[in-house]
Design an enzyme around this catalytic site. Structure first.
Site, PDB file in Angstrom:
ATOM      1  N   ARG A   2      -9.899   3.871  -2.781  1.00  0.00           N
ATOM      2  CA  ARG A   2      -8.433   3.722  -2.806  1.00  0.00           C
ATOM      3  C   ARG A   2      -8.052   2.256  -3.034  1.00  0.00           C
ATOM      4  O   ARG A   2      -7.091   1.958  -3.737  1.00  0.00           O
ATOM      5  CB  ARG A   2      -7.828   4.259  -1.504  1.00  0.00           C
ATOM      6  N   LYS A   5       2.759   0.245   5.122  1.00  0.00           N
ATOM      7  CA  LYS A   5       3.945   0.715   4.405  1.00  0.00           C
ATOM      8  C   LYS A   5       4.618   1.870   5.156  1.00  0.00           C
ATOM      9  O   LYS A   5       5.830   1.884   5.333  1.00  0.00           O
ATOM     10  CB  LYS A   5       3.572   1.197   2.988  1.00  0.00           C
ATOM     11  N   ARG A  13      -7.026   4.996  12.431  1.00  0.00           N
ATOM     12  CA  ARG A  13      -5.647   5.445  12.633  1.00  0.00           C
ATOM     13  C   ARG A  13      -5.541   6.966  12.728  1.00  0.00           C
ATOM     14  O   ARG A  13      -6.350   7.702  12.159  1.00  0.00           O
ATOM     15  CB  ARG A  13      -4.735   4.902  11.537  1.00  0.00           C
ATOM     16  N   ARG A  19      -6.301  11.763   8.774  1.00  0.00           N
ATOM     17  CA  ARG A  19      -6.353  12.129   7.362  1.00  0.00           C
ATOM     18  C   ARG A  19      -7.792  12.232   6.898  1.00  0.00           C
ATOM     19  O   ARG A  19      -8.603  11.366   7.212  1.00  0.00           O
ATOM     20  CB  ARG A  19      -5.619  11.058   6.535  1.00  0.00           C
ATOM     21  N   ARG A  55       2.584   3.657  -8.401  1.00  0.00           N
ATOM     22  CA  ARG A  55       1.226   3.133  -8.260  1.00  0.00           C
ATOM     23  C   ARG A  55       0.611   2.756  -9.599  1.00  0.00           C
ATOM     24  O   ARG A  55      -0.507   2.259  -9.633  1.00  0.00           O
ATOM     25  CB  ARG A  55       0.350   4.201  -7.613  1.00  0.00           C
TER      26      ARG A  55
HETATM   27  P1  AMP Z   1      -1.157   7.519   0.501  1.00  0.00           P
HETATM   28  O1  AMP Z   1      -0.726   8.411   1.609  1.00  0.00           O
HETATM   29  O2  AMP Z   1      -0.016   6.802  -0.152  1.00  0.00           O
HETATM   30  O3  AMP Z   1      -2.284   6.594   0.884  1.00  0.00           O
HETATM   31  O4  AMP Z   1      -1.759   8.498  -0.642  1.00  0.00           O
HETATM   32  C1  AMP Z   1      -2.883   9.316  -0.392  1.00  0.00           C
HETATM   33  C2  AMP Z   1      -3.458   9.797  -1.716  1.00  0.00           C
HETATM   34  O5  AMP Z   1      -2.483  10.581  -2.411  1.00  0.00           O
HETATM   35  C3  AMP Z   1      -3.842   8.688  -2.683  1.00  0.00           C
HETATM   36  O6  AMP Z   1      -5.147   8.177  -2.423  1.00  0.00           O
HETATM   37  C4  AMP Z   1      -3.755   9.425  -4.018  1.00  0.00           C
HETATM   38  O7  AMP Z   1      -4.879  10.284  -4.203  1.00  0.00           O
HETATM   39  C5  AMP Z   1      -2.529  10.311  -3.816  1.00  0.00           C
HETATM   40  N1  AMP Z   1      -1.276   9.628  -4.195  1.00  0.00           N
HETATM   41  C6  AMP Z   1      -0.255   9.289  -3.358  1.00  0.00           C
HETATM   42  N2  AMP Z   1       0.739   8.689  -4.027  1.00  0.00           N
HETATM   43  C7  AMP Z   1       0.335   8.632  -5.317  1.00  0.00           C
HETATM   44  C8  AMP Z   1       0.907   8.109  -6.509  1.00  0.00           C
HETATM   45  N3  AMP Z   1       2.102   7.495  -6.505  1.00  0.00           N
HETATM   46  N4  AMP Z   1       0.199   8.236  -7.659  1.00  0.00           N
HETATM   47  C9  AMP Z   1      -0.988   8.851  -7.702  1.00  0.00           C
HETATM   48  N5  AMP Z   1      -1.609   9.349  -6.615  1.00  0.00           N
HETATM   49  C10 AMP Z   1      -0.961   9.249  -5.430  1.00  0.00           C
END
Ligand code: AMP
Length: 215
Positions: free
Chosen positions: A172, A13, A127, A161, A88
């Site tokens: 996740r 994404k 990554r 990360r 989400r």
């Molecule tokens: P991402 O970078 O999108 O993989 O997000 C990393 C982490 O941030 C996720 O595993 C969640 O802990 C938190 N997070 C990101 N976006 C959301 C969202 N829309 N709702 C809830 N938690 C989020």
């Protein structure tokens, strides 16, 4: 144009959103990036989110929806938004409708990146990104042309990360399956969902997305 990129962690994404930003001057709204920035800055939101993110669980709907509203307000009304990692949950999907409606925006496309979950763990755990410009790399699939030097900006600093480890990735993915995948029918009913094979190479995925946006 306002679009959602939907798919489990590691589906691509962020990579595809960056390409759309470069090609169309759209804006990427990644709640993950916003939360990581808040954690780094030590804001109250960051302090609340840090441990939740390290476990791979979801941060509260109220927090992420507030972040999205603020980001949209900071954008020009004519700039298209790419929602990356948001919504989400069903509650976030409802909030997004309200947030967009209040700003006179509509949702044009929901693009689901379809991927094989087993391959994702390998993708995610290898990554890393340039610490300066954010360009993405991978231990196995995409190394910089000159080892240790970013192709795009020449920086020699890279970062990974903390939640890109196998245990957290499994959590996740479970969160995605339980809470995010079930929101697709909401958008399917509106006839705005398209599926793209996220296992194809990056350029093919970009071409497939471009085609959807043109149709
Ligand atoms: P991402 O970078 O999108 O993989 O997000 C990393 C982490 O941030 C996720 O595993 C969640 O802990 C938190 N997070 C990101 N976006 C959301 C969202 N829309 N709702 C809830 N938690 C989020």
């Amino acid at each position: 144009m306002n679009i959602i990129l939907l798919g489990p962690p590691g589906a691509g994404k962020g990579t595809q959103a960056q390409r759309l930003v470069e090609a169309h001057g759209m804006r990427q709204l990644s709640t993950g990036d916003m939360l990581r920035a808040a954690v780094k800055a030590g804001t109250p939101v960051g302090l609340q989110a840090k441990a939740v993110m390290e476990r791979g669980e979801l941060v509260s709907d109220e927090i992420v929806s507030a972040l999205i509203g603020e980001e949209l307000d900071a954008m020009g009304p004519g700039t298209g938004a790419i929602f990356d990692g948001y919504p989400r949950t069903a509650a976030q999907a409802a909030s997004l409708d309200a947030i967009l409606g209040a700003r006179g925006r509509t949702l044009d496309h929901v693009i689901e990146l379809d991927v094989d979950e087993d391959a994702l763990v390998e993708r995610i755990c290898g990554r890393y990104t340039c610490a300066n410009c954010g360009k993405g790399y991978h231990d196995k699939f995409e190394q910089p042309r000159i080892p240790g030097v970013c192709d795009k900006c020449g920086s020699t600093e890279f970062k990974r990360r903390p939640d890109d480890n196998e245990e957290t990735v499994r959590t996740r993915m479970a969160e995605y399956r339980a809470k995010t995948a079930p929101i697709l029918p909401i958008y399917e009913e509106r006839g705005i969902v398209s599926r793209v094979n996220g296992m194809a190479d990056i350029d093919h995925v970009t071409a497939a997305i471009e085609k959807i946006l043109k149709d």
